[in-house]
Write a protein that holds these residues in place. Structure first.
Motif, PDB file in Angstrom:
ATOM      1  N   MET A   1       0.850  -1.193   0.000  1.00  0.00           N
ATOM      2  CA  MET A   1       0.000   0.000   0.000  1.00  0.00           C
ATOM      3  C   MET A   1       0.884   1.242   0.000  1.00  0.00           C
ATOM      4  SD  MET A   1      -1.256   0.477   3.940  1.00  0.00           S
ATOM      5  CE  MET A   1      -0.030   0.722   5.234  1.00  0.00           C
ATOM      6  N   PHE A   2       0.311   2.365  -0.432  1.00  0.00           N
ATOM      7  CA  PHE A   2       1.041   3.630  -0.425  1.00  0.00           C
ATOM      8  C   PHE A   2       1.238   4.110   1.003  1.00  0.00           C
ATOM      9  CE2 PHE A   2       1.245   8.218  -0.320  1.00  0.00           C
ATOM     10  CZ  PHE A   2       2.205   8.491  -1.279  1.00  0.00           C
ATOM     11  N   ALA A   3       2.421   4.681   1.295  1.00  0.00           N
ATOM     12  CA  ALA A   3       2.691   5.165   2.652  1.00  0.00           C
ATOM     13  C   ALA A   3       3.801   6.210   2.622  1.00  0.00           C
ATOM     14  CB  ALA A   3       3.092   4.011   3.565  1.00  0.00           C
ATOM     15  N   VAL A   4       3.817   7.049   3.670  1.00  0.00           N
ATOM     16  CA  VAL A   4       4.866   8.040   3.903  1.00  0.00           C
ATOM     17  C   VAL A   4       5.543   7.629   5.204  1.00  0.00           C
ATOM     18  CG1 VAL A   4       5.383  10.483   4.276  1.00  0.00           C
ATOM     19  CG2 VAL A   4       3.487   9.818   2.770  1.00  0.00           C
ATOM     20  N   TYR A   5       6.855   7.324   5.145  1.00  0.00           N
ATOM     21  CA  TYR A   5       7.467   6.712   6.317  1.00  0.00           C
ATOM     22  C   TYR A   5       8.897   7.206   6.549  1.00  0.00           C
ATOM     23  CZ  TYR A   5       9.459   3.411   2.839  1.00  0.00           C
ATOM     24  OH  TYR A   5      10.092   2.835   1.769  1.00  0.00           O
ATOM     25  N   ALA A   6       9.345   6.957   7.785  1.00  0.00           N
ATOM     26  CA  ALA A   6      10.719   7.263   8.173  1.00  0.00           C
ATOM     27  C   ALA A   6      11.559   6.020   7.956  1.00  0.00           C
ATOM     28  CB  ALA A   6      10.773   7.687   9.635  1.00  0.00           C
ATOM     29  N   GLU A   7      12.610   6.166   7.155  1.00  0.00           N
ATOM     30  CA  GLU A   7      13.519   5.044   6.889  1.00  0.00           C
ATOM     31  C   GLU A   7      14.786   5.157   7.726  1.00  0.00           C
ATOM     32  OE1 GLU A   7      14.375   2.688   2.912  1.00  0.00           O
ATOM     33  OE2 GLU A   7      15.377   4.659   2.901  1.00  0.00           O
ATOM     34  N   THR A   8      15.233   6.422   7.973  1.00  0.00           N
ATOM     35  CA  THR A   8      16.406   6.683   8.798  1.00  0.00           C
ATOM     36  C   THR A   8      16.146   7.937   9.622  1.00  0.00           C
ATOM     37  OG1 THR A   8      17.431   8.040   7.063  1.00  0.00           O
ATOM     38  CG2 THR A   8      18.017   5.688   7.115  1.00  0.00           C
ATOM     39  N   PHE A   9      17.054   8.217  10.580  1.00  0.00           N
ATOM     40  CA  PHE A   9      16.985   9.413  11.412  1.00  0.00           C
ATOM     41  C   PHE A   9      18.093  10.374  11.029  1.00  0.00           C
ATOM     42  CE2 PHE A   9      15.654   6.361  14.995  1.00  0.00           C
ATOM     43  CZ  PHE A   9      14.330   6.434  14.635  1.00  0.00           C
ATOM     44  N   SER A  10      17.831  11.666  11.194  1.00  0.00           N
ATOM     45  CA  SER A  10      18.878  12.684  11.163  1.00  0.00           C
ATOM     46  C   SER A  10      18.375  13.888  11.931  1.00  0.00           C
ATOM     47  CB  SER A  10      19.247  13.094   9.733  1.00  0.00           C
ATOM     48  OG  SER A  10      20.143  14.202   9.754  1.00  0.00           O
ATOM     49  N   PHE A  11      19.027  14.226  13.031  1.00  0.00           N
ATOM     50  CA  PHE A  11      18.565  15.357  13.825  1.00  0.00           C
ATOM     51  C   PHE A  11      18.728  16.659  13.048  1.00  0.00           C
ATOM     52  CE2 PHE A  11      18.453  18.576  17.093  1.00  0.00           C
ATOM     53  CZ  PHE A  11      17.444  18.124  17.924  1.00  0.00           C
ATOM     54  N   ASP A  12      19.835  16.807  12.318  1.00  0.00           N
ATOM     55  CA  ASP A  12      20.122  18.057  11.610  1.00  0.00           C
ATOM     56  C   ASP A  12      19.436  18.145  10.248  1.00  0.00           C
ATOM     57  OD1 ASP A  12      21.795  18.978  13.673  1.00  0.00           O
ATOM     58  OD2 ASP A  12      23.467  17.805  12.893  1.00  0.00           O
ATOM     59  N   LEU A  50      11.371  12.024  12.646  1.00  0.00           N
ATOM     60  CA  LEU A  50      12.441  11.965  11.655  1.00  0.00           C
ATOM     61  C   LEU A  50      13.795  12.384  12.242  1.00  0.00           C
ATOM     62  CD1 LEU A  50      10.486  13.407   8.617  1.00  0.00           C
ATOM     63  CD2 LEU A  50      11.519  11.128   8.726  1.00  0.00           C
ATOM     64  N   ARG A  51      13.758  13.089  13.371  1.00  0.00           N
ATOM     65  CA  ARG A  51      14.992  13.438  14.078  1.00  0.00           C
ATOM     66  C   ARG A  51      15.418  12.342  15.058  1.00  0.00           C
ATOM     67  NH1 ARG A  51      12.392  18.876  14.170  1.00  0.00           N
ATOM     68  NH2 ARG A  51      13.677  20.251  12.863  1.00  0.00           N
ATOM     69  N   GLY A  52      14.577  11.325  15.217  1.00  0.00           N
ATOM     70  CA  GLY A  52      14.905  10.239  16.129  1.00  0.00           C
ATOM     71  C   GLY A  52      14.450  10.469  17.549  1.00  0.00           C
ATOM     72  N   VAL A  53      13.537  11.423  17.753  1.00  0.00           N
ATOM     73  CA  VAL A  53      13.019  11.710  19.093  1.00  0.00           C
ATOM     74  C   VAL A  53      11.703  10.964  19.285  1.00  0.00           C
ATOM     75  CG1 VAL A  53      12.228  13.501  20.667  1.00  0.00           C
ATOM     76  CG2 VAL A  53      14.120  13.977  19.093  1.00  0.00           C
ATOM     77  N   GLY A  54      11.661  10.082  20.299  1.00  0.00           N
ATOM     78  CA  GLY A  54      10.448   9.328  20.584  1.00  0.00           C
ATOM     79  C   GLY A  54      10.240   8.114  19.709  1.00  0.00           C
ATOM     80  N   LEU A  55      11.180   7.833  18.831  1.00  0.00           N
ATOM     81  CA  LEU A  55      11.062   6.696  17.919  1.00  0.00           C
ATOM     82  C   LEU A  55      12.366   5.907  17.954  1.00  0.00           C
ATOM     83  CD1 LEU A  55       9.452   5.189  15.728  1.00  0.00           C
ATOM     84  CD2 LEU A  55      10.327   6.837  14.057  1.00  0.00           C
ATOM     85  N   ARG A  56      12.273   4.626  18.271  1.00  0.00           N
ATOM     86  CA  ARG A  56      13.471   3.792  18.376  1.00  0.00           C
ATOM     87  C   ARG A  56      13.933   3.345  16.994  1.00  0.00           C
ATOM     88  NH1 ARG A  56       9.810   1.193  21.207  1.00  0.00           N
ATOM     89  NH2 ARG A  56      10.148  -0.694  19.951  1.00  0.00           N
ATOM     90  N   GLU A  57      15.242   3.227  16.842  1.00  0.00           N
ATOM     91  CA  GLU A  57      15.800   2.821  15.550  1.00  0.00           C
ATOM     92  C   GLU A  57      15.316   1.435  15.148  1.00  0.00           C
ATOM     93  OE1 GLU A  57      20.083   2.852  13.183  1.00  0.00           O
ATOM     94  OE2 GLU A  57      19.994   3.296  15.331  1.00  0.00           O
ATOM     95  N   GLU A  58      15.124   0.542  16.143  1.00  0.00           N
ATOM     96  CA  GLU A  58      14.682  -0.809  15.812  1.00  0.00           C
ATOM     97  C   GLU A  58      13.250  -0.839  15.299  1.00  0.00           C
ATOM     98  OE1 GLU A  58      14.821  -0.547  20.419  1.00  0.00           O
ATOM     99  OE2 GLU A  58      15.967   0.186  18.687  1.00  0.00           O
ATOM    100  N   ALA A  59      12.505   0.264  15.467  1.00  0.00           N
ATOM    101  CA  ALA A  59      11.128   0.326  14.961  1.00  0.00           C
ATOM    102  C   ALA A  59      11.067   0.723  13.490  1.00  0.00           C
ATOM    103  CB  ALA A  59      10.307   1.305  15.787  1.00  0.00           C
ATOM    104  N   LEU A  60      12.181   1.163  12.913  1.00  0.00           N
ATOM    105  CA  LEU A  60      12.197   1.578  11.508  1.00  0.00           C
ATOM    106  C   LEU A  60      12.095   0.367  10.587  1.00  0.00           C
ATOM    107  CD1 LEU A  60      15.031   4.271  11.657  1.00  0.00           C
ATOM    108  CD2 LEU A  60      12.564   4.645  11.649  1.00  0.00           C
TER     109      LEU A  60
END
Length: 322
Positions: A1-12, A50-60
């Motif tokens: 299905m179509f989706a908009v998602y976070a694949e990686t984090f970058s604070f800057d 997308l900055r990695g706040v509140g979302l764990r890397e293992e959840a990506l």
């Protein structure tokens, strides 16, 4: 299905991890509902993810989005409450230590479909469009709880809204005016002050300007940049309700002397409950008050909406449609 998602984090460079593409369709477990998304709105929470706040890397990879309106499996028009709690919790949802938002532990709403606990569905009245209803579960629910639950604001009281322009601030102005509250608003931007007046604010001021009166309550979402002004604007015994710190959480002067000497109340507020979302929907249905839409875009153009939010170039909500 179509989706908009976070694949990686970058604070800057948060948008570097944003992907507009395809993800597997969700499968609803027992007690959960599958909602076909007709509209979903954007929140600062999505940028923080997308900055990695509140979302764990293992959840990506994680589908973004907390808010949606759409159709359940039976074709009913519904609004999605984005707070997912612990099924074993029996107290108020806002106090559940195990609660999370969609797009933190569970896939979010910026997609063709989203699954949520069935109890998270609120009926959408015909008077609200899908685009309007999609604005409610985060920003507008936050504003409703700030004003009427945590802030206990009454008709005739005077309330200061800091930072007119964002989704929560525009909701605070609209809801306050509709409920008979006298609303003062501030902004650094002259155009946003003019828009706030059009929206229903009784008076507007530059950020930090001395007010002609002391207010009963301040609705604070900005944080560091406005905190001192908020504290100094309150009457003795007044209250400040805070739900965010978009300019940063660390203040140079917390105003502690003013707080204890003037017997001020500092009240935290986060999101809201499913019953409060239902009350908010019915409030809008009854009063005719409506969310301010900065822009409505097809979900395929999600990056444009994210860029506008990252630049602060908004007055009201960004909504994506399917």
């Amino acid at each position: 299905m179509f989706a908009v998602y976070a694949e990686t984090f970058s604070f800057d460079d948060p948008l570097s991890g944003l992907v507009v593409g395809e993800r597997p369709a969700p499968e609803a477990p027992d007690g959960w509902a599958t909602v076909t998304v007709k509209a979903a709105s954007l929140n600062h929470h999505d940028l923080w993810s997308l900055r990695g706040v509140g979302l764990r890397e293992e959840a990506l990879p994680m589908i973004l989005g907390c808010d949606a309106a759409g159709l359940d499996e039976d074709g009913n028009e519904v609004v999605v409450h984005g707070v997912v709690g612990d099924p074993a919790w029996t107290g108020e949802e806002a106090d559940d230590p195990g609660r999370s938002l969609l797009s933190e532990r569970h896939q979010g709403t910026l997609a063709d479909q989203v699954i949520v606990p069935r109890r998270n569905l609120v009926p959408k009245p015909a008077s609200l469009s899908f685009e309007e209803a999609a604005c409610l579960p985060t920003a507008w629910l936050t504003a409703y709880r700030m004003l009427f639950v945590q802030g206990a604001c009454k008709p005739g009281e005077t309330v200061l809204v800091q930072g007119a322009g964002g989704g929560v601030a525009t909701a605070l102005i609209t809801l306050g005016r509709a409920a008979g509250v006298r609303v003062l608003a501030t902004s650094r931007d002259e155009a946003k002050r003019a828009r706030a007046l059009e929206l229903g604010a009784h008076e507007v001021f530059e950020s930090g300007a001395r007010l002609p009166v002391k207010v009963d309550a301040v609705m604070e979402t900005v944080g560091k940049a406005t905190w001192t002004h908020s504290i100094r604007s309150l009457r003795p015994g007044g209250r400040i309700v805070i739900s965010g710190t978009t300019s940063g959480p660390d203040v140079d002067d917390a105003g502690l002397t003013h707080i204890f000497f003037k017997q001020l109340s500092v009240i935290g507020s986060t999101m809201g409950t499913r019953s409060e979302l239902d009350a908010l929907v019915r409030f809008l249905d009854a009063t005719g008050a409506r969310p301010v839409l900065d822009r409505v875009l097809p979900m395929e153009q999600a990056r444009e909406g994210f860029e506008a939010m990252a630049q602060g170039d908004l007055f009201g909500k960004v909504v994506f449609t399917r």
